[in-house]
Design a protein around this motif. Sequence first.
Motif, PDB file in Angstrom:
ATOM      1  N   UNK A  18       8.347   1.911   2.070  1.00  0.00           N
ATOM      2  CA  UNK A  18       9.602   2.350   1.455  1.00  0.00           C
ATOM      3  C   UNK A  18      10.480   3.041   2.500  1.00  0.00           C
ATOM      4  N   UNK A  19      11.799   2.886   2.390  1.00  0.00           N
ATOM      5  CA  UNK A  19      12.662   3.578   3.348  1.00  0.00           C
ATOM      6  C   UNK A  19      12.896   5.019   2.896  1.00  0.00           C
ATOM      7  N   UNK A  20      13.592   5.776   3.723  1.00  0.00           N
ATOM      8  CA  UNK A  20      13.774   7.206   3.448  1.00  0.00           C
ATOM      9  C   UNK A  20      14.534   7.444   2.148  1.00  0.00           C
ATOM     10  N   UNK A  21      15.545   6.613   1.870  1.00  0.00           N
ATOM     11  CA  UNK A  21      16.334   6.798   0.654  1.00  0.00           C
ATOM     12  C   UNK A  21      15.517   6.495  -0.596  1.00  0.00           C
ATOM     13  N   UNK A  40       0.842  -1.195   0.000  1.00  0.00           N
ATOM     14  CA  UNK A  40       0.000   0.000   0.000  1.00  0.00           C
ATOM     15  C   UNK A  40       0.884   1.254   0.000  1.00  0.00           C
ATOM     16  N   UNK A  41       0.348   2.329  -0.563  1.00  0.00           N
ATOM     17  CA  UNK A  41       1.162   3.518  -0.790  1.00  0.00           C
ATOM     18  C   UNK A  41       0.473   4.771  -0.253  1.00  0.00           C
ATOM     19  N   UNK A  70      11.241  15.767   2.774  1.00  0.00           N
ATOM     20  CA  UNK A  70      11.328  15.938   4.230  1.00  0.00           C
ATOM     21  C   UNK A  70       9.973  15.723   4.889  1.00  0.00           C
ATOM     22  N   UNK A  71       8.918  16.244   4.260  1.00  0.00           N
ATOM     23  CA  UNK A  71       7.580  16.125   4.842  1.00  0.00           C
ATOM     24  C   UNK A  71       7.111  14.671   4.867  1.00  0.00           C
ATOM     25  N   UNK A  72       7.305  13.968   3.751  1.00  0.00           N
ATOM     26  CA  UNK A  72       6.860  12.578   3.667  1.00  0.00           C
ATOM     27  C   UNK A  72       7.652  11.699   4.627  1.00  0.00           C
ATOM     28  N   UNK A  73       8.962  11.844   4.613  1.00  0.00           N
ATOM     29  CA  UNK A  73       9.779  10.999   5.496  1.00  0.00           C
ATOM     30  C   UNK A  73       9.505  11.291   6.968  1.00  0.00           C
ATOM     31  N   UNK A  74       9.259  12.549   7.293  1.00  0.00           N
ATOM     32  CA  UNK A  74       8.918  12.879   8.675  1.00  0.00           C
ATOM     33  C   UNK A  74       7.576  12.294   9.086  1.00  0.00           C
ATOM     34  N   UNK A  75       6.606  12.381   8.177  1.00  0.00           N
ATOM     35  CA  UNK A  75       5.265  11.892   8.492  1.00  0.00           C
ATOM     36  C   UNK A  75       5.242  10.368   8.607  1.00  0.00           C
ATOM     37  N   UNK A 102       4.273   4.740  -7.413  1.00  0.00           N
ATOM     38  CA  UNK A 102       3.768   5.071  -6.084  1.00  0.00           C
ATOM     39  C   UNK A 102       4.878   5.021  -5.039  1.00  0.00           C
ATOM     40  N   UNK A 103       4.664   5.768  -3.959  1.00  0.00           N
ATOM     41  CA  UNK A 103       5.577   5.740  -2.818  1.00  0.00           C
ATOM     42  C   UNK A 103       4.936   4.850  -1.761  1.00  0.00           C
ATOM     43  N   UNK A 104       5.494   3.668  -1.569  1.00  0.00           N
ATOM     44  CA  UNK A 104       4.929   2.707  -0.637  1.00  0.00           C
ATOM     45  C   UNK A 104       5.115   3.180   0.796  1.00  0.00           C
TER      46      UNK A 104
END
Length: 340
Positions: free
Chosen positions: A221-224, A27-28, A287-292, A216-218
């Motif tokens: 997915x990791x930060x990198x 899921x993404x 930054x926003x996505x990885x933080x969230x 899509x961004x799962x």
Amino acid sequence: MTSTEELIRKEPGRHRVLTGDRPTGRLHLGHYFGTLHNRVRLQDLGVETFVLVADYQVLTDRDVAENPKEYVEELVLDHLAVGIDPDRSTIFAHSAVPALNQLLLPFLSLVSVSELSRNPTVKDEIAHSRQAAVSGLMFTYPVHQAADILFCKANVVPVGQDQLPHLEITRTVARRFNERYGHGEQVFPLPEALLSTAPLLLGTDGTKMSKSRGNAIALSADADETARLIRGARTDAERHITYDPDARPEVSSLVLLAALCEGADPLRVAEEIGAQGGAALKRRVTDAVNGYLAPIRARRAAYAEDRGYVREVLRAGNERANAIADATLRDVRAAMRADY
């Protein structure tokens, strides 16, 4: 007239929601902001929530039907990670609830072939199936979905505008069953639509975000990997960043994604980036996505360390769903005078 949302907020305990996904991949973010976030919200309001892992429906997708166990467990992991609580919500699989699937037979007798043929979702599924022939399972998908909803006598179904014809088939099945077999009683409720107000997020290629399109961004997915995907996202030739979904859909989708993750106004986000251009926008989104997603990913990783617990969640959900489906099937057989 009072809206479904207002009724839910007023008396959440009187509502039962059925929702779910086909286990065809991770899921993404589109799923999260489109449906998962709302499922957790309804659960937290006190609505009895059923989350279906629609594993039987992937039999129409030969490329993912070969390893269902992995996909099913990944789907359960994603739900646990975002906040679905198995003590308050029921996560279950199609294939583990025989009585649910048995409802398909009497339900099919209540709709015509022409009604199924006209269903726009069926026509769309057929058009995008990439198969030489259409299986009976795909053709009868709306009635199978009616069984999914009615087995637990759900009275609310979260849907998008494009899914309303599917829900109308369910309402038709429920109404016709009540009329034919109810003997003055309402065996099944007529479920109401809870229309989604979810924002549309585009994939990194500028088209609809989809598991099958690789855009899509799962959630897992990791930060990198997230940073790499966002760096490659399509924008446009204009440097100054604005929020205009109609004229600049790709840029606006990125702005919206940052705003959703930050809990901010997309117009304000675009204004703050302004002349800094696309590179600055992508850094802000990353930054926003990885933080969230950081706490969601941490929970997911913790759950993934204990696959036995994940399987136990599904086993317990299957057990609860079976008890409800068995009771509903008894009601159906009694109404049809077939309880012999």
